[in-house]
Design a protein around this motif. Structure first.
Motif, PDB file in Angstrom:
ATOM      1  N   CYS A 109       0.826  -1.100  -0.118  1.00 43.75           N
ATOM      2  CA  CYS A 109      -0.066  -0.079  -0.049  1.00 43.75           C
ATOM      3  C   CYS A 109       0.791   1.245  -0.123  1.00 43.75           C
ATOM      4  O   CYS A 109       1.929   1.121   0.439  1.00 43.75           O
ATOM      5  CB  CYS A 109      -1.142   0.062   1.165  1.00 43.75           C
ATOM      6  SG  CYS A 109      -2.037   1.237   1.427  1.00 43.75           S
ATOM      7  N   HIS A 137      -1.509  -4.477   5.134  1.00 46.90           N
ATOM      8  CA  HIS A 137      -1.056  -4.100   6.377  1.00 46.90           C
ATOM      9  C   HIS A 137      -2.390  -3.815   7.068  1.00 46.90           C
ATOM     10  O   HIS A 137      -3.492  -3.431   6.487  1.00 46.90           O
ATOM     11  CB  HIS A 137      -0.182  -2.777   6.389  1.00 46.90           C
ATOM     12  CG  HIS A 137      -1.173  -1.457   5.771  1.00 46.90           C
ATOM     13  ND1 HIS A 137      -1.454  -0.597   6.655  1.00 46.90           N
ATOM     14  CD2 HIS A 137      -1.259  -1.218   4.543  1.00 46.90           C
ATOM     15  CE1 HIS A 137      -2.202   0.468   5.835  1.00 46.90           C
ATOM     16  NE2 HIS A 137      -2.080   0.067   4.418  1.00 46.90           N
ATOM     17  N   ASP A 192       0.264   3.619   2.098  1.00 54.82           N
ATOM     18  CA  ASP A 192       0.603   4.171   3.529  1.00 54.82           C
ATOM     19  C   ASP A 192       1.942   4.279   4.000  1.00 54.82           C
ATOM     20  O   ASP A 192       2.834   3.512   3.932  1.00 54.82           O
ATOM     21  CB  ASP A 192      -0.308   2.940   4.169  1.00 54.82           C
ATOM     22  CG  ASP A 192      -0.796   3.438   5.461  1.00 54.82           C
ATOM     23  OD1 ASP A 192       0.492   3.780   6.597  1.00 54.82           O
ATOM     24  OD2 ASP A 192      -1.663   3.567   5.979  1.00 54.82           O
ATOM     25  N   GLY A 251      -4.340   0.854  -1.256  1.00 50.56           N
ATOM     26  CA  GLY A 251      -4.634  -0.599  -0.777  1.00 50.56           C
ATOM     27  C   GLY A 251      -3.997  -1.832  -1.299  1.00 50.56           C
ATOM     28  O   GLY A 251      -4.575  -2.803  -1.467  1.00 50.56           O
ATOM     29  N   CYS A 291      -5.579  -0.287   7.336  1.00 51.11           N
ATOM     30  CA  CYS A 291      -5.350  -0.084   5.900  1.00 51.11           C
ATOM     31  C   CYS A 291      -6.728   0.908   5.797  1.00 51.11           C
ATOM     32  O   CYS A 291      -8.082   0.553   5.868  1.00 51.11           O
ATOM     33  CB  CYS A 291      -5.354  -1.052   5.020  1.00 51.11           C
ATOM     34  SG  CYS A 291      -5.146  -0.467   3.202  1.00 51.11           S
ATOM     35  N   GLY A 292      -6.435   2.108   5.364  1.00 43.59           N
ATOM     36  CA  GLY A 292      -7.592   3.000   5.055  1.00 43.59           C
ATOM     37  C   GLY A 292      -8.438   2.580   3.767  1.00 43.59           C
ATOM     38  O   GLY A 292      -9.769   2.852   3.885  1.00 43.59           O
TER      39      GLY A 292
END
Ligand code: ZN
Length: 193
Positions: free
Chosen positions: A34, A94, A36, A59, A97-98
């Motif tokens: 991701c 992870h 992130d 994602g 994760c948003g």
């Protein structure tokens, strides 16, 4: 931002360490994860420059392969497999994760239409309802396995797998502990590395 700039200014003060990188790259691993900021592949793996070829998407989604419809993701995978000849591909999801959280919760993504459309185009519906778990562990792990399936449909990946020259790995990284789990086929579960 300023600390990052300060570090970048001094980063190149070890020319002997970097000179060999001008000769080319031959990483063994394509690491898909991701975007992130809490996931730092080189920190997690200890990889040095030249050791990890990376693909980062919102994602850690591997979009469906579609010939005639070029994507940066397909180009990156194809280059890693066909040109660099990586022996292993890791898809690393992870915790917290948003992107996956938004899917699980069914968030209204009207304010971020590009994100909404990317998830709608590229992500499957969450296989499990994880709404009570802020880490979305089960949903992320299912999502990682779905991306590995997608990868298998890429022609270059399919070929290399068939000839035994490529291995796929599903990882789950906990941002709050630093722990990494790997999917084990024997148990069909994510277990400590
Ligand atoms: Zn994420």
């Amino acid at each position: 931002m300023q600390p990052l700039i300060d570090n970048a200014r001094t980063f190149g003060q070890r020319p002997e360490e970097f000179a060999r990188l001008a000769e080319g790259q031959s990483p063994d691993v394509l690491f898909i994860t991701c975007s992130d900021s809490r996931v730092v592949p080189a920190l997690i793996t200890g990889a040095r420059p030249g050791e990890l070829f990376e693909l980062r998407t919102a994602g850690n989604i591997v979009p469906p392969y579609a010939s005639g419809h070029p994507t940066a993701e397909a180009a990156t995978v194809e280059y890693a497999v066909q040109v660099l000849g990586v022996s292993d591909i890791v898809v690393c999801g992870h915790s917290h994760c948003g992107a996956i959280g938004a899917l699980v919760r069914g968030d209204d993504l009207g304010a971020v239409p590009a994100v909404r459309d990317w998830l709608a185009h590229a992500a499957d519906e969450p296989a499990v309802s994880d709404a009570a778990d802020p880490a979305c562990a089960d949903a992320v792990q299912h999502h990682v396995l779905a991306q590995l399936l997608r990868l298998r449909s890429y022609p270059c990946v399919e070929q290399r797998l068939a000839s035994g020259r490529l291995r796929l790995h599903g990882w789950y990284y906990e941002v709050h502990t630093g722990a990494v789990r790997e999917h084990r086929a024997a148990t069909d579960a994510f277990e400590a590395l």
